[in-house]
Design a protein around this motif. Structure first.
Motif, short mmCIF file in Angstrom:
data_model
loop_
_atom_site.label_atom_id
_atom_site.label_comp_id
_atom_site.label_asym_id
_atom_site.label_seq_id
_atom_site.Cartn_x
_atom_site.Cartn_y
_atom_site.Cartn_z
N LEU A 203 0.87 -1.18 0.00
CA LEU A 203 0.00 0.00 0.00
C LEU A 203 0.90 1.23 0.00
O LEU A 203 1.33 1.68 1.07
N ARG A 207 -1.13 6.67 -1.22
CA ARG A 207 -2.52 6.29 -1.48
C ARG A 207 -3.44 6.72 -0.32
O ARG A 207 -4.65 6.79 -0.49
N LEU A 208 -2.84 6.98 0.84
CA LEU A 208 -3.63 7.44 1.99
C LEU A 208 -3.84 8.96 1.98
O LEU A 208 -4.54 9.49 2.84
N LYS A 216 -6.64 11.25 3.85
CA LYS A 216 -8.03 10.95 3.52
C LYS A 216 -8.86 10.75 4.79
O LYS A 216 -8.31 10.49 5.87
N GLY A 220 -12.22 6.83 3.34
CA GLY A 220 -11.18 6.72 2.31
C GLY A 220 -10.02 5.85 2.76
O GLY A 220 -9.48 5.05 1.98
N LEU A 221 -9.62 5.99 4.02
CA LEU A 221 -8.53 5.17 4.56
C LEU A 221 -8.93 3.70 4.59
O LEU A 221 -8.16 2.83 4.17
N GLU A 224 -8.73 2.11 1.22
CA GLU A 224 -7.37 1.83 0.76
C GLU A 224 -6.80 0.58 1.44
O GLU A 224 -6.16 -0.26 0.80
N ALA A 227 -8.53 -2.39 -0.12
CA ALA A 227 -8.05 -2.65 -1.47
C ALA A 227 -6.68 -3.32 -1.46
O ALA A 227 -6.34 -4.08 -2.38
N ALA A 228 -5.90 -3.04 -0.42
CA ALA A 228 -4.56 -3.66 -0.30
C ALA A 228 -4.64 -5.07 0.26
O ALA A 228 -3.61 -5.75 0.37
#
Length: 284
Positions: A203, A207-208, A216, A220-221, A224, A227-228
């Motif tokens: 990650l 991206r954060l 974020k 949002g966090l 992410e 997604a990782a």
């Protein structure tokens, strides 16, 4: 964003509290050696009023051959007292990138048992973009006693990470860019193999963050981390190139209330240097 003086505060929050007698502001700016930037000289030229400079490379365990490893408690105490930081202070940490090395210093304070510490969201770039005051004067230092209780559960060494790699617990999360994680580009530090710790997930720390260097929101966090491939019901070890941006992931986890995390201090600078440690390549 929601201001939290134990994780992250806004520039508005800092502007409101900047004259509080027990507030201490820390400039934790740091740059990769190949950037040819002098963080201390930049601090001397312009910093948030009252800020002290935290030298990540000097306030470290210099008995180690690895860069900026966490300092011994007695050295941390000595340097903080010299900076006029002690018990009862609320510490706000920022850097000149927006969000990079400030999280590392936030983690260092946490490691030393200090909870009243937060990162300035967006850092110096956001502060300056809003037209807020900066200065080039050194702060007035008043010594204050500091006590430290090292929280060993917030840091992991190579033996513990090797065990986690084999057992898949805790999860290992790498903050480096995808190309470095995959091993498709050369490492910026000489002598390191390319790739990642077997079993780890990737990650990239940015991206954060939003484009302006602010973090974020909780939704949002969480998206992410999900997604990782991170299970937020299980512990996480964060890692990166040399233990700097791993702390951004740790801060992100803390922001969403996931407190079972730790930082691999040696990170890839240690793992990638030893031929007897296995290396994986390709995507996670």
């Amino acid at each position: 964003m929601t201001d939290d003086p134990r994780t992250l505060v806004s520039t508005d929050w800092l502007a409101k509290h900047i004259n509080d007698p027990d507030l201490r502001i820390v400039d934790a700016s740091w740059h990769m050696p190949d950037q040819n930037r002098d963080a201390r000289a930049e601090y001397d030229a312009a910093h948030i009023p009252g800020a002290r400079f935290f030298d990540i490379d000097e306030i470290s365990d210099q008995r180690s051959e690895l860069p900026h490893m966490a300092p011994p408690p007695e050295k941390f105490i000595s340097r903080m007292r010299a900076m006029g930081i002690g018990d009862g202070h609320q510490v706000i940490v920022y850097d000149t990138h927006g969000m990079l090395s400030a999280a590392r210093v936030w983690w260092t304070f946490k490691l030393m048992g200090k909870d009243d510490v937060a990162v300035l969201d967006g850092g110096l770039p956001k502060w300056q973009a809003e037209g807020r005051e900066i200065e080039d004067m050194p702060p007035v230092i008043r010594d204050r006693h500091m006590t430290v209780t090292r929280r060993n559960h917030l840091v992991r060494d190579v033996t513990q990470v090797a065990e986690a790699s084999k057992l898949d617990t805790p999860q290992i999360l790498d903050a480096r860019a995808a190309e470095r994680f995959a091993g498709s580009v050369k490492e910026p530090r000489e002598g390191l193999r390319a790739g990642h710790i077997p079993g780890s997930k990737n990650l990239p720390f940015n991206r954060l963050l939003h484009d302006d260097g602010t973090m974020k929101d909780e939704a949002g966090l969480r998206a992410e981390f999900d997604a990782a491939g991170i299970d937020l019901g299980r512990p996480v070890i964060t890692t990166c190139g040399s233990g700097i941006t791993a702390a951004v992931l740790a801060l992100g986890l803390a922001r969403i209330g996931h407190d079972d995390w730790s930082v691999y201090d040696g990170s890839w600078t240690e793992w990638g240097a030893f031929a007897d440690l296995p290396v994986a390549t390709g995507d996670a």
